[in-house]
Design an enzyme around this catalytic site. Structure first.
Site, PDB file in Angstrom:
ATOM      1  N   HIS A  75      15.036   9.762 -88.162  1.00  0.00           N
ATOM      2  CA  HIS A  75      15.771   8.556 -88.545  1.00  0.00           C
ATOM      3  C   HIS A  75      14.814   7.396 -88.752  1.00  0.00           C
ATOM      4  O   HIS A  75      13.811   7.276 -88.057  1.00  0.00           O
ATOM      5  CB  HIS A  75      16.820   8.200 -87.487  1.00  0.00           C
ATOM      6  CG  HIS A  75      16.255   7.884 -86.130  1.00  0.00           C
ATOM      7  ND1 HIS A  75      15.923   6.607 -85.729  1.00  0.00           N
ATOM      8  CD2 HIS A  75      15.953   8.665 -85.062  1.00  0.00           C
ATOM      9  CE1 HIS A  75      15.471   6.618 -84.490  1.00  0.00           C
ATOM     10  NE2 HIS A  75      15.462   7.859 -84.061  1.00  0.00           N
ATOM     11  N   ASP A  77      16.255   4.233 -88.890  1.00  0.00           N
ATOM     12  CA  ASP A  77      16.856   3.053 -88.261  1.00  0.00           C
ATOM     13  C   ASP A  77      16.241   2.848 -86.874  1.00  0.00           C
ATOM     14  O   ASP A  77      15.709   3.782 -86.270  1.00  0.00           O
ATOM     15  CB  ASP A  77      18.387   3.161 -88.192  1.00  0.00           C
ATOM     16  CG  ASP A  77      18.881   4.325 -87.342  1.00  0.00           C
ATOM     17  OD1 ASP A  77      18.266   5.402 -87.404  1.00  0.00           O
ATOM     18  OD2 ASP A  77      19.876   4.139 -86.612  1.00  0.00           O
ATOM     19  N   GLU A 142      21.057   6.836 -86.546  1.00  0.00           N
ATOM     20  CA  GLU A 142      20.870   7.628 -85.333  1.00  0.00           C
ATOM     21  C   GLU A 142      21.071   6.751 -84.117  1.00  0.00           C
ATOM     22  O   GLU A 142      21.657   7.177 -83.127  1.00  0.00           O
ATOM     23  CB  GLU A 142      19.476   8.263 -85.302  1.00  0.00           C
ATOM     24  CG  GLU A 142      19.350   9.435 -84.328  1.00  0.00           C
ATOM     25  CD  GLU A 142      19.048   9.018 -82.900  1.00  0.00           C
ATOM     26  OE1 GLU A 142      19.272   9.827 -81.983  1.00  0.00           O
ATOM     27  OE2 GLU A 142      18.606   7.884 -82.678  1.00  0.00           O
ATOM     28  N   GLU A 143      20.584   5.523 -84.211  1.00  0.00           N
ATOM     29  CA  GLU A 143      20.649   4.614 -83.060  1.00  0.00           C
ATOM     30  C   GLU A 143      22.015   3.931 -82.954  1.00  0.00           C
ATOM     31  O   GLU A 143      22.304   3.269 -81.974  1.00  0.00           O
ATOM     32  CB  GLU A 143      19.545   3.547 -83.156  1.00  0.00           C
ATOM     33  CG  GLU A 143      18.124   4.117 -83.251  1.00  0.00           C
ATOM     34  CD  GLU A 143      17.611   4.649 -81.924  1.00  0.00           C
ATOM     35  OE1 GLU A 143      18.424   4.819 -80.988  1.00  0.00           O
ATOM     36  OE2 GLU A 143      16.405   4.914 -81.834  1.00  0.00           O
ATOM     37  N   HIS A 368      12.535   1.645 -77.424  1.00  0.00           N
ATOM     38  CA  HIS A 368      13.630   0.694 -77.196  1.00  0.00           C
ATOM     39  C   HIS A 368      13.186  -0.529 -76.382  1.00  0.00           C
ATOM     40  O   HIS A 368      14.002  -1.394 -76.077  1.00  0.00           O
ATOM     41  CB  HIS A 368      14.844   1.356 -76.507  1.00  0.00           C
ATOM     42  CG  HIS A 368      15.513   2.421 -77.338  1.00  0.00           C
ATOM     43  ND1 HIS A 368      16.809   2.788 -77.172  1.00  0.00           N
ATOM     44  CD2 HIS A 368      15.046   3.185 -78.344  1.00  0.00           C
ATOM     45  CE1 HIS A 368      17.135   3.746 -78.037  1.00  0.00           C
ATOM     46  NE2 HIS A 368      16.057   3.999 -78.753  1.00  0.00           N
TER      47      HIS A 368
END
Ligand SMILES: [Zn+2]
Length: 399
Positions: A75, A77, A142-143, A368
């Site tokens: 991903h 994103d 995805e996130e 993150h």
């Protein structure tokens, strides 16, 4: 060929500078397409739509028409930057300092994509196009809710006749050092909400009431003990966590009529989503009849509501896929990676319905977080690992 795309550091800098916080494409898929097209890939963009949700852009790129067919999935994103003022370097700046590149998505997982593109570019420069087919299945969701992402992209591609023999997901899998860990499966996950119905009354006259707190304690206790199992050869023990208990009663002299508890269980391959749900209901029904906390009472009244879409447990047993990846990691790093099923869910849970899937990427320590960053040396090492994996998998798959 494009020399830029053979350099994972340049690839990653380009991708980090695209502010692709879910659901924004941010230019990231366009940048990826610009890396893949000069290498000979046919690149397609697929926008997924769902009522009430933002449209999501996804990308599918393929080179080759023959088998075997290897998919690389991931991903572009990223999660929000959080407190931007707390970042040492701009979150979309891709600045290098102290041997590390800073930026949101550096390890989760623009870094993995940057390295895989570089590995493919180098292989094509050295040996020509792969002896088979290679595709990129890259989502922008995805996130986020993951509704308009990998699930729909897989369906879309499969409806067009795409079939894959194996998949590598480039999520960060290493806890401390590159080479620590390959993920070969994931636990399943089920969430639910229990609502207990009692009878409101005066705290001094409890016999006239039925305290829902007694009921919710009995039910949640039964979910937490005894353990569901002791683990299996490839999985840690299943574990249930009660995530909240809500009563919301501000009075000290009132017995509440209702209590709500939520829980999540991560379960191993002893169970399926269906059997673990049945076990939870069995425990709750037994606890509802247990009179320890509610002596002389009739069975407790409660409802259970399951969250949508349980994640199913899976374990990949494709020896060629695991051996070629594990062998590549060991050949490059000198370390034998642990084959693990720990951690949270990933989009591999959707891919496993189409082909065997494993996951290997960067070191996940800063994912993150503020100051997400990747060691420059790791980008080069991961590129060489991916290159070695490509050589071995295409070699082995045709053997
Ligand atoms: Zn990720």
């Amino acid at each position: 060929m494009s020399m830029t795309s053979a350099d994972p550091i340049a690839n990653l800098a380009t991708l980090i500078r695209c502010p692709s916080v879910t659901p924004a494409e941010g230019g990231a898929l366009t940048a990826l397409a610009a890396m893949l097209e000069p290498l000979g890939f046919t690149v397609e963009r697929m926008t997924a739509r769902e009522p009430g949700m933002p449209d999501i852009e996804n990308l599918y790129a393929r080179i080759g028409t023959e088998g075997p067919h290897l998919m690389f999935a991931g991903h572009t994103d990223v999660v929000p930057v959080g407190n931007e003022a707390a970042w040492t370097h701009a979150p979309f700046g891709a600045e290098i300092a102290g041997g590390e590149m800073f930026g949101r998505g550096a390890v989760d997982m623009k870094g993995g994509i940057a390295c895989f593109v570089a590995a493919v570019a180098r292989q094509i420069a050295k040996n020509g196009p792969p002896k088979g087919s290679l595709s990129f299945l890259i989502t922008g969701d995805e996130e986020g809710p993951a509704v308009n992402g990998t699930i729909k992209l897989l369906q879309w591609a499969a409806e067009r006749g795409e079939r894959w023999d194996a998949c590598l997901v480039g999520e960060p899998t290493n806890p401390d050092q590159l080479g620590d860990m390959i993920k070969i499966g994931r636990r399943g996950s089920v969430s639910g909400t229990i609502t207990v119905q009692g009878v409101q009354g005066h705290a001094a006259y409890p016999h006239l009431a039925d305290n829902a707190v007694r009921g919710v304690i009995a039910l949640t206790d039964a979910l937490m003990h005894p353990p569901f199992d002791a683990g299996t050869e490839n999985f840690q023990p299943s574990n249930l966590e009660v995530t909240t208990i809500d009563v919301g009663n501000p009075a000290t002299n009132v017995v509440p009529a209702q209590a709500v508890a939520r829980f999540n269980i991560r379960f191993n391959d002893i169970w399926t989503a269906e059997t673990v749900m049945a076990e939870i209901v069995r425990r709750l029904d037994a606890a509802a009849r247990d009179e320890r906390l509610r002596p002389g009472r009739p069975p407790l009244r409660y409802d259970i509501a399951w969250a949508e879409r349980p994640s199913h447990v899976f374990l990949t047993r494709n020896d060629r896929l695991i051996a070629s990846l594990s062998g590549a990691v060991e050949a490059v790093t000198g370390r034998a990676p642990k084959l693990s099923t720990t951690g949270g869910t990933s989009d591999a849970r959707f891919i496993k319905d189409y082909c065997p899937v494993v996951e290997f990427g960067l070191v996940g320590q800063t994912m993150h977080m503020v100051d997400e960053r990747v060691a420059i040396a790791d980008l080069e090492t991961l590129t060489v690992i991916y290159e070695t994996f490509l050589q071995r998998w295409f070699g082995d798959a045709r053997a």
